[in-house]
Design a protein around this motif. Structure first.
Motif, PDB file in Angstrom:
ATOM      1  N   ALA A  87     -43.151   5.378 -18.111  1.00  0.00           N
ATOM      2  CA  ALA A  87     -42.212   4.498 -17.432  1.00  0.00           C
ATOM      3  C   ALA A  87     -42.651   4.364 -15.967  1.00  0.00           C
ATOM      4  CB  ALA A  87     -40.803   5.083 -17.513  1.00  0.00           C
ATOM      5  N   VAL A  88     -42.009   3.466 -15.263  1.00  0.00           N
ATOM      6  CA  VAL A  88     -42.328   3.220 -13.858  1.00  0.00           C
ATOM      7  C   VAL A  88     -42.251   4.511 -13.043  1.00  0.00           C
ATOM      8  CG1 VAL A  88     -41.516   2.043 -11.757  1.00  0.00           C
ATOM      9  CG2 VAL A  88     -41.684   0.785 -13.913  1.00  0.00           C
ATOM     10  N   ASP A  89     -41.261   5.348 -13.301  1.00  0.00           N
ATOM     11  CA  ASP A  89     -41.107   6.591 -12.531  1.00  0.00           C
ATOM     12  C   ASP A  89     -42.350   7.470 -12.585  1.00  0.00           C
ATOM     13  OD1 ASP A  89     -38.575   5.869 -11.761  1.00  0.00           O
ATOM     14  OD2 ASP A  89     -37.538   7.209 -13.163  1.00  0.00           O
ATOM     15  N   GLU A  90     -43.005   7.519 -13.750  1.00  0.00           N
ATOM     16  CA  GLU A  90     -44.216   8.338 -13.881  1.00  0.00           C
ATOM     17  C   GLU A  90     -45.353   7.755 -13.051  1.00  0.00           C
ATOM     18  OE1 GLU A  90     -45.997  11.603 -14.448  1.00  0.00           O
ATOM     19  OE2 GLU A  90     -44.081  11.345 -15.471  1.00  0.00           O
ATOM     20  N   TYR A  91     -45.496   6.437 -13.068  1.00  0.00           N
ATOM     21  CA  TYR A  91     -46.510   5.790 -12.238  1.00  0.00           C
ATOM     22  C   TYR A  91     -46.232   6.061 -10.758  1.00  0.00           C
ATOM     23  CZ  TYR A  91     -48.903   3.142 -15.921  1.00  0.00           C
ATOM     24  OH  TYR A  91     -49.655   2.780 -17.004  1.00  0.00           O
ATOM     25  N   ILE A 114     -47.243  -1.704 -16.309  1.00  0.00           N
ATOM     26  CA  ILE A 114     -48.131  -2.343 -15.325  1.00  0.00           C
ATOM     27  C   ILE A 114     -47.596  -3.725 -14.958  1.00  0.00           C
ATOM     28  CG2 ILE A 114     -50.409  -3.434 -15.121  1.00  0.00           C
ATOM     29  CD1 ILE A 114     -50.620  -0.539 -14.428  1.00  0.00           C
ATOM     30  N   GLY A 115     -47.167  -4.480 -15.945  1.00  0.00           N
ATOM     31  CA  GLY A 115     -46.601  -5.802 -15.688  1.00  0.00           C
ATOM     32  C   GLY A 115     -45.308  -5.729 -14.896  1.00  0.00           C
ATOM     33  N   ALA A 116     -44.449  -4.782 -15.245  1.00  0.00           N
ATOM     34  CA  ALA A 116     -43.174  -4.626 -14.537  1.00  0.00           C
ATOM     35  C   ALA A 116     -43.406  -4.258 -13.075  1.00  0.00           C
ATOM     36  CB  ALA A 116     -42.321  -3.560 -15.219  1.00  0.00           C
ATOM     37  N   MET A 117     -44.305  -3.333 -12.841  1.00  0.00           N
ATOM     38  CA  MET A 117     -44.591  -2.936 -11.454  1.00  0.00           C
ATOM     39  C   MET A 117     -45.177  -4.099 -10.669  1.00  0.00           C
ATOM     40  SD  MET A 117     -45.929   0.978 -11.814  1.00  0.00           S
ATOM     41  CE  MET A 117     -46.323   1.062 -10.089  1.00  0.00           C
ATOM     42  N   SER A 118     -46.056  -4.868 -11.288  1.00  0.00           N
ATOM     43  CA  SER A 118     -46.646  -6.032 -10.625  1.00  0.00           C
ATOM     44  C   SER A 118     -45.574  -7.062 -10.290  1.00  0.00           C
ATOM     45  CB  SER A 118     -47.727  -6.654 -11.500  1.00  0.00           C
ATOM     46  OG  SER A 118     -48.783  -5.733 -11.684  1.00  0.00           O
ATOM     47  N   ILE A 120     -42.332  -6.481  -9.765  1.00  0.00           N
ATOM     48  CA  ILE A 120     -41.487  -5.951  -8.694  1.00  0.00           C
ATOM     49  C   ILE A 120     -42.211  -6.033  -7.357  1.00  0.00           C
ATOM     50  CG2 ILE A 120     -40.359  -3.871  -7.798  1.00  0.00           C
ATOM     51  CD1 ILE A 120     -39.968  -3.087 -10.830  1.00  0.00           C
ATOM     52  N   LEU A 121     -43.454  -5.593  -7.321  1.00  0.00           N
ATOM     53  CA  LEU A 121     -44.210  -5.592  -6.060  1.00  0.00           C
ATOM     54  C   LEU A 121     -44.477  -6.995  -5.532  1.00  0.00           C
ATOM     55  CD1 LEU A 121     -46.709  -2.702  -6.722  1.00  0.00           C
ATOM     56  CD2 LEU A 121     -45.069  -2.817  -4.846  1.00  0.00           C
ATOM     57  N   SER A 122     -44.687  -7.938  -6.420  1.00  0.00           N
ATOM     58  CA  SER A 122     -44.996  -9.300  -5.982  1.00  0.00           C
ATOM     59  C   SER A 122     -43.746 -10.096  -5.655  1.00  0.00           C
ATOM     60  CB  SER A 122     -45.811 -10.037  -7.044  1.00  0.00           C
ATOM     61  OG  SER A 122     -45.019 -10.262  -8.192  1.00  0.00           O
ATOM     62  N   GLY A 123     -42.597  -9.603  -6.116  1.00  0.00           N
ATOM     63  CA  GLY A 123     -41.362 -10.333  -5.888  1.00  0.00           C
ATOM     64  C   GLY A 123     -41.238 -11.558  -6.772  1.00  0.00           C
ATOM     65  N   SER A 124     -42.062 -11.627  -7.822  1.00  0.00           N
ATOM     66  CA  SER A 124     -41.981 -12.751  -8.748  1.00  0.00           C
ATOM     67  C   SER A 124     -41.852 -12.217 -10.167  1.00  0.00           C
ATOM     68  CB  SER A 124     -43.214 -13.646  -8.634  1.00  0.00           C
ATOM     69  OG  SER A 124     -44.359 -12.943  -9.035  1.00  0.00           O
ATOM     70  N   LYS A 125     -41.372 -13.047 -11.023  1.00  0.00           N
ATOM     71  CA  LYS A 125     -41.187 -12.622 -12.408  1.00  0.00           C
ATOM     72  C   LYS A 125     -42.464 -12.925 -13.190  1.00  0.00           C
ATOM     73  CE  LYS A 125     -37.592 -12.308 -15.697  1.00  0.00           C
ATOM     74  NZ  LYS A 125     -36.181 -12.148 -15.614  1.00  0.00           N
ATOM     75  N   ILE A 126     -43.235 -11.893 -13.466  1.00  0.00           N
ATOM     76  CA  ILE A 126     -44.443 -12.055 -14.276  1.00  0.00           C
ATOM     77  C   ILE A 126     -44.014 -11.798 -15.716  1.00  0.00           C
ATOM     78  CG2 ILE A 126     -46.757 -11.189 -14.758  1.00  0.00           C
ATOM     79  CD1 ILE A 126     -46.881 -10.276 -11.802  1.00  0.00           C
ATOM     80  N   ASN A 128     -45.732 -12.404 -18.564  1.00  0.00           N
ATOM     81  CA  ASN A 128     -46.757 -11.939 -19.487  1.00  0.00           C
ATOM     82  C   ASN A 128     -47.982 -11.487 -18.701  1.00  0.00           C
ATOM     83  OD1 ASN A 128     -48.328 -11.379 -21.684  1.00  0.00           O
ATOM     84  ND2 ASN A 128     -48.574 -13.496 -22.330  1.00  0.00           N
ATOM     85  N   PHE A 129     -48.065 -10.208 -18.422  1.00  0.00           N
ATOM     86  CA  PHE A 129     -49.223  -9.636 -17.733  1.00  0.00           C
ATOM     87  C   PHE A 129     -50.261  -9.399 -18.830  1.00  0.00           C
ATOM     88  CE2 PHE A 129     -51.267  -6.488 -14.821  1.00  0.00           C
ATOM     89  CZ  PHE A 129     -51.298  -7.273 -13.687  1.00  0.00           C
ATOM     90  N   LYS A 130     -51.156 -10.364 -18.991  1.00  0.00           N
ATOM     91  CA  LYS A 130     -52.078 -10.400 -20.124  1.00  0.00           C
ATOM     92  C   LYS A 130     -53.096  -9.256 -20.089  1.00  0.00           C
ATOM     93  CE  LYS A 130     -51.725 -15.373 -20.521  1.00  0.00           C
ATOM     94  NZ  LYS A 130     -52.406 -16.638 -20.545  1.00  0.00           N
ATOM     95  N   PRO A 131     -53.698  -8.947 -21.247  1.00  0.00           N
ATOM     96  CA  PRO A 131     -54.761  -7.942 -21.269  1.00  0.00           C
ATOM     97  C   PRO A 131     -55.864  -8.304 -20.272  1.00  0.00           C
ATOM     98  CG  PRO A 131     -54.092  -8.459 -23.495  1.00  0.00           C
ATOM     99  CD  PRO A 131     -53.402  -9.456 -22.594  1.00  0.00           C
TER     100      PRO A 131
END
Length: 160
Positions: A87-91, A114-118, A120-126, A128-131
């Motif tokens: 989960a995000v907490d472990e990262y 990885i997609g969720a963190m990206s 949150i950090l970017s301030g945009s809703k990603i 589908n953080f593709k392979p």
């Protein structure tokens, strides 16, 4: 200033009956894509100080391909079992424990984290953080211990 690069492993082979998800290898397309994205990333960010990866086969192989492109010693890749299904907490724990002498760090991991963190950090809703996707964040911190997801860094997003 610190730079955090989040990368999702490249395309993996399809899981087959009796195969553990952890053991899935990179597909041939994944190997090609990982090499291409690593080359592009190196043009944008010419040097890295640390490469951390999940121990799953597909992430570790993706990290090795990135290392080859950076002439980064594969023996210095830091494989962490806790990043698999994390989960995000472990990262966050992993990031906050990075040695402060390391200014540019790549973490190769898995969705959805990885997609969720990206996102949150970017301030945009990603959605589908593709392979093989990569997002790089320039953080205005001097120590990794201060890393927070509330940061609003400059972001560069790269996709294969």
């Amino acid at each position: 200033m610190k730079t955090l690069i989040l990368m999702r492993h490249a395309k993996a082979e399809t899981i087959e009956l009796g195969m553990r998800d952890f053991d899935r290898k990179l597909a041939e397309k994944g190997k090609v894509d990982a090499d291409a994205i690593a080359k592009l990333l190196k043009k944008k960010i010419p040097a890295i100080d640390l490469l951390i990866t999940s121990l799953a086969k597909r992430t570790y192989k993706t990290a090795k391909i990135v290392a080859e492109n950076y002439a980064y010693d594969k023996a210095d890749i830091v494989p962490l079992s806790e990043l698999y299904e994390a989960a995000v907490d472990e990262y966050l724990k992993v990031i906050r424990n990075i040695d402060d002498s390391k200014n540019t760090v790549i973490i190769v991991g898995h969705n959805p984290t990885i997609g969720a963190m990206s996102s949150i950090l970017s301030g945009s809703k990603i959605l589908n953080f593709k392979p093989g996707a990569v997002a790089a964040f320039n953080l205005s911190i001097d120590t990794w211990k201060l890393f927070k997801l509330a940061e609003m860094p400059t972001v560069t997003s790269l996709h294969p």
